[in-house]
Design an enzyme around this catalytic site. Structure first.
Site, PDB file in Angstrom:
ATOM      1  N   SER A   1       5.309   8.540   3.533  1.00 12.57           N
ATOM      2  CA  SER A   1       5.548   7.873   4.812  1.00 12.57           C
ATOM      3  C   SER A   1       6.865   8.332   5.437  1.00 12.57           C
ATOM      4  O   SER A   1       7.790   8.751   4.758  1.00 12.57           O
ATOM      5  CB  SER A   1       5.571   6.363   4.608  1.00 12.57           C
ATOM      6  OG  SER A   1       4.343   5.901   4.113  1.00 12.57           O
TER       7      SER A   1
HETATM    8  N1  SAH Z   1       3.993   4.456  -0.402  1.00  9.99           N
HETATM    9  C1  SAH Z   1       3.782   5.865  -0.139  1.00  9.99           C
HETATM   10  C2  SAH Z   1       2.790   6.062   0.986  1.00  9.99           C
HETATM   11  C3  SAH Z   1       1.552   6.729   0.532  1.00  9.99           C
HETATM   12  S1  SAH Z   1       0.279   6.871   1.763  1.00  9.99           S
HETATM   13  C4  SAH Z   1       5.106   6.546   0.178  1.00  9.99           C
HETATM   14  O1  SAH Z   1       6.146   5.944  -0.011  1.00  9.99           O
HETATM   15  O2  SAH Z   1       5.100   7.696   0.582  1.00  9.99           O
HETATM   16  C5  SAH Z   1      -0.802   5.542   1.291  1.00  9.99           C
HETATM   17  C6  SAH Z   1      -1.432   5.615  -0.072  1.00  9.99           C
HETATM   18  O3  SAH Z   1      -2.364   4.541  -0.155  1.00  9.99           O
HETATM   19  C7  SAH Z   1      -2.229   6.882  -0.385  1.00  9.99           C
HETATM   20  O4  SAH Z   1      -1.704   7.495  -1.533  1.00  9.99           O
HETATM   21  C8  SAH Z   1      -3.661   6.373  -0.639  1.00  9.99           C
HETATM   22  O5  SAH Z   1      -4.335   7.076  -1.670  1.00  9.99           O
HETATM   23  C9  SAH Z   1      -3.399   4.927  -1.036  1.00  9.99           C
HETATM   24  N2  SAH Z   1      -4.525   3.995  -0.872  1.00  9.99           N
HETATM   25  C10 SAH Z   1      -5.443   3.939   0.124  1.00  9.99           C
HETATM   26  N3  SAH Z   1      -6.291   2.921  -0.085  1.00  9.99           N
HETATM   27  C11 SAH Z   1      -5.903   2.313  -1.249  1.00  9.99           C
HETATM   28  C12 SAH Z   1      -6.390   1.192  -1.989  1.00  9.99           C
HETATM   29  N4  SAH Z   1      -7.447   0.465  -1.591  1.00  9.99           N
HETATM   30  N5  SAH Z   1      -5.749   0.869  -3.124  1.00  9.99           N
HETATM   31  C13 SAH Z   1      -4.668   1.558  -3.547  1.00  9.99           C
HETATM   32  N6  SAH Z   1      -4.166   2.624  -2.891  1.00  9.99           N
HETATM   33  C14 SAH Z   1      -4.776   3.000  -1.741  1.00  9.99           C
END
Ligand code: SAH
Length: 221
Positions: free
Chosen positions: A70
């Site tokens: 993010s």
């Molecule tokens: N927190 C991360 C952001 C990752 S993007 C950071 O600091 O960079 C969001 C993430 O949510 C992705 O890795 C995706 O695989 C995950 N995701 C999507 N749906 C999900 C679900 N139902 N349960 C757990 N993770 C999920």
């Protein structure tokens, strides 16, 4: 002092990181504990080396598997509105490679984070171990169900957009707790939930753009 090579090593990211910190302050981030975490957690360590020149830029960066790390400002904004205190246990949904969980681990007592993609969860665990962040538990599961066995949580932060508020997450929110979550599909809106005397209130914080939360009662895609 001689022999202390680490203190002499050039910090290749110093300039980039200083600019990121300036941008965060300029855009209104003022929680000093959070800013200190953003200054010290090495964001580039959560990004593939091929993208390191963009590591501290104010936009998301691809980390593979169609997912992103993010944008620094939105991570900071969400954590600031959450109002994390040192004694809090935090639940994060959407670990990715672990950047946001790493920040949370520096300002809270304990972090549980759920990721649905096993390879990303493994990378996040490796990142935490390498950097010495030992108060983070990574769980591979559908995060829209939360983690009932460890509930309630004082703070819940969701890093992927749900089509509607996952009821399980709200039910796992502690008294005087807060949850921040992007909701909707095009446009998405960031919503802050607060539980006071058993009552839930919601505040709309404006538009945002996240990858979709996949699974449960949320969007498939
Ligand atoms: N927190 C991360 C952001 C990752 S993007 C950071 O600091 O960079 C969001 C993430 O949510 C992705 O890795 C995706 O695989 C995950 N995701 C999507 N749906 C999900 C679900 N139902 N349960 C757990 N993770 C999920």
């Amino acid at each position: 002092m001689f022999g202390m090579n680490h203190s002499r090593r050039v910090d290749a990211f110093h300039g980039q990181r200083s600019r990121m910190m300036r941008q965060l302050r300029d855009r209104g981030i003022h929680d000093e504990r959070l800013l200190e975490a953003m200054r010290t957690v090495p964001r580039h360590e959560f990004i593939p080396p091929g993208s390191w020149e963009d590591a501290y830029a104010d936009h998301p960066v691809p980390v593979g598997l169609d997912q992103t790390i993010s944008q620094p400002y939105i991570v900071a904004f969400m954590i600031e509105v959450l109002g994390v205190e040192p004694s809090d246990t935090v639940l994060e949904i959407g670990t990715g490679t672990g950047y946001e969980a790493a920040l949370l681990s520096r300002i809270a007592a304990r972090v549980f984070t759920i990721e649905r993609i096993p390879l990303l969860a493994r990378q996040a665990r490796e990142n935490f171990a390498r950097l010495g962040y030992h108060n983070i538990e990574v769980v591979v599961a559908d995060g829209s169900e939360g983690l009932p066995q460890f509930a309630p949580f004082k703070r819940i932060i969701v890093a992927a957009a749900a089509s509607s508020t996952p009821a399980a997450l709200l039910s796992q929110l502690d008294e005087n707790g807060t949850m921040v979550i992007p909701i909707g599909t095009d446009p998405q809106e960031l919503v802050l939930f607060r539980k006071t005397a058993g009552q839930i209130t919601a505040t709309n914080l404006g538009g945002c753009r996240f990858v979709p939360l996949i699974g449960g009662d949320s969007v498939q895609g």
